[in-house]
Design an enzyme around this catalytic site. Structure first.
Site, mmCIF file in Angstrom:
data_model
loop_
_atom_site.group_PDB
_atom_site.id
_atom_site.type_symbol
_atom_site.label_atom_id
_atom_site.label_comp_id
_atom_site.label_asym_id
_atom_site.label_seq_id
_atom_site.Cartn_x
_atom_site.Cartn_y
_atom_site.Cartn_z
ATOM 1 N NE ARG A 1 -2.541 -8.419 5.003
ATOM 2 C CZ ARG A 1 -1.814 -7.463 4.981
ATOM 3 N NH1 ARG A 1 -2.199 -6.501 4.088
ATOM 4 N NH2 ARG A 1 -0.818 -7.223 5.540
ATOM 5 C CB SER B 1 3.379 -4.704 3.778
ATOM 6 O OG SER B 1 2.303 -4.698 4.662
ATOM 7 C CG LEU B 2 -1.227 -5.853 -0.614
ATOM 8 C CD1 LEU B 2 -2.274 -6.638 -0.106
ATOM 9 C CD2 LEU B 2 -1.486 -4.569 -1.198
ATOM 10 C CD GLN C 1 2.768 -9.103 6.004
ATOM 11 O OE1 GLN C 1 1.570 -8.894 6.214
ATOM 12 N NE2 GLN C 1 3.403 -9.281 4.817
ATOM 13 C CD GLN D 1 -3.000 -0.849 2.452
ATOM 14 O OE1 GLN D 1 -3.236 -1.863 3.147
ATOM 15 N NE2 GLN D 1 -3.675 0.327 2.670
ATOM 16 C CG HIS E 1 2.862 -4.278 9.611
ATOM 17 N ND1 HIS E 1 2.662 -5.701 9.072
ATOM 18 C CD2 HIS E 1 2.874 -3.687 8.403
ATOM 19 C CE1 HIS E 1 2.457 -5.849 7.646
ATOM 20 N NE2 HIS E 1 2.736 -4.655 7.443
#
Length: 314
Positions: free
Chosen positions: A116, A91-92, A249, A10, A200
């Protein structure tokens, strides 16, 4: 030459992204059509026409970025680009890497990351969570700034993006206090980020619980290409271990510096950022200048990358 592919998360989205690539390569629109069918709304229209505020909703941003990354990867495959020995995603972007490595079906991944995003937003009401970028301080100094700012709230270092660039997340008031602490400690910049979800950090524990349940319904295969995960900086082959790492994560830091360092240690000398923008190229130049980094997101950049990598192989 040892080649790695990395996928952004993102923050790299923008209205109109991949428009020129879609004009030349029909697989781009076909990929977005598949995503739209899975989601039940026209994702391509949002990506191309906006409004930006809608594209930036995390439950839309996540499938949009995943679809964009997969679309670029499919163009690369159609053009017979060299295959990497290892992948990773920020991340994503880890979900995008798992799709491109053959671990996760694309349609399953699109709805998974939409959920998510929803789990993440529902875990912390809008306004109660925040993130900030701290530039120019050592990691330990940033951690100390967070500890001093917590005062019973949550604020943690959550993205170790490059030496001297750390993102923090937590309760809004605590993040604001940590930003002030970082400035007093000599940070070059310490700025709040325009996000609605404190990714996170510990505040994501409710979302991680729901994500774990959701992942139980998803079929995964052993990846055909190694994928380094964010949380342990390890390659997992067992689908259950991959799912466990994805759950952890969500509430633990993205170890991007260690990820690139591990790639370099295993011989990676060329890295392609696959997807909109070139955020990871910028980070990687500050982590290891010896790795050649190339962003691919348009007709020109893909042509340039193909030529550059063919040249290295010659």
């Amino acid at each position: 030459m040892a080649l790695a592919f990395v996928f952004p998360g993102q923050g790299s989205q923008s209205v109109g992204m991949l428009a020129d690539l879609a004009e030349k390569h029909s697989v781009v629109k076909h990929t977005f059509d598949s995503a739209s069918n899975a989601l039940g709304y026209d994702l391509w229209n949002i990506v191309q026409a906006g409004p930006e505020i809608q594209l930036n909703q995390t439950d839309i941003t996540q499938p949009a970025m995943l679809t964009a990354g997969v679309a670029v990867w499919r163009v690369w495959e159609e053009m017979h680009g060299a295959l990497p020995t290892v992948m990773a995603g920020h991340s994503l972007g880890e979900y995008t890497a798992l799709v491109c490595a053959g671990c996760l079906l694309f349609e399953d991944a699109v709805t998974l990351v939409a959920d998510r995003g929803r789990f993440m937003q529902e875990a912390v009401p809008v306004g109660e969570g925040a993130m900030a970028a701290i530039l120019g301080l050592d990691d330990e100094v940033v951690k100390q700034a967070c500890e001093q700012a917590s005062q019973g709230d949550v604020v943690q270092a959550v993205n170790f993006n490059s030496p001297g660039q750390v993102v923090i997340a937590g309760n809004t008031r605590a993040v604001e206090r940590a930003v002030e602490n970082a400035k007093q400690a000599g940070a070059k910049r310490a700025v709040m980020l325009p996000v609605s979800v404190p990714s996170h950090c510990q505040l994501m524990e409710p979302a991680a619980h729901y994500l774990a349940e959701r992942l139980q319904k998803v079929d995964m295969k052993v990846p055909s290409i190694d994928v380094l995960n964010n949380v342990d900086v390890q390659v997992e082959a067992d689908p259950d271990a991959i799912k466990d790492a994805l759950v952890r994560q969500l509430g633990n830091p993205v170890q991007w510096v260690k990820t690139i360092q591990k790639m370099a240690a295993t011989g990676v000398d060329t890295m392609v950022e696959c997807g909109p923008g070139k955020v990871l190229v910028g980070l990687n130049k500050r982590i290891d200048k010896k790795i050649t980094t190339i962003a691919v997101y348009s007709n020109d950049t893909i042509e340039q990358a193909l030529q550059a990598i063919k040249g290295e192989d010659a």
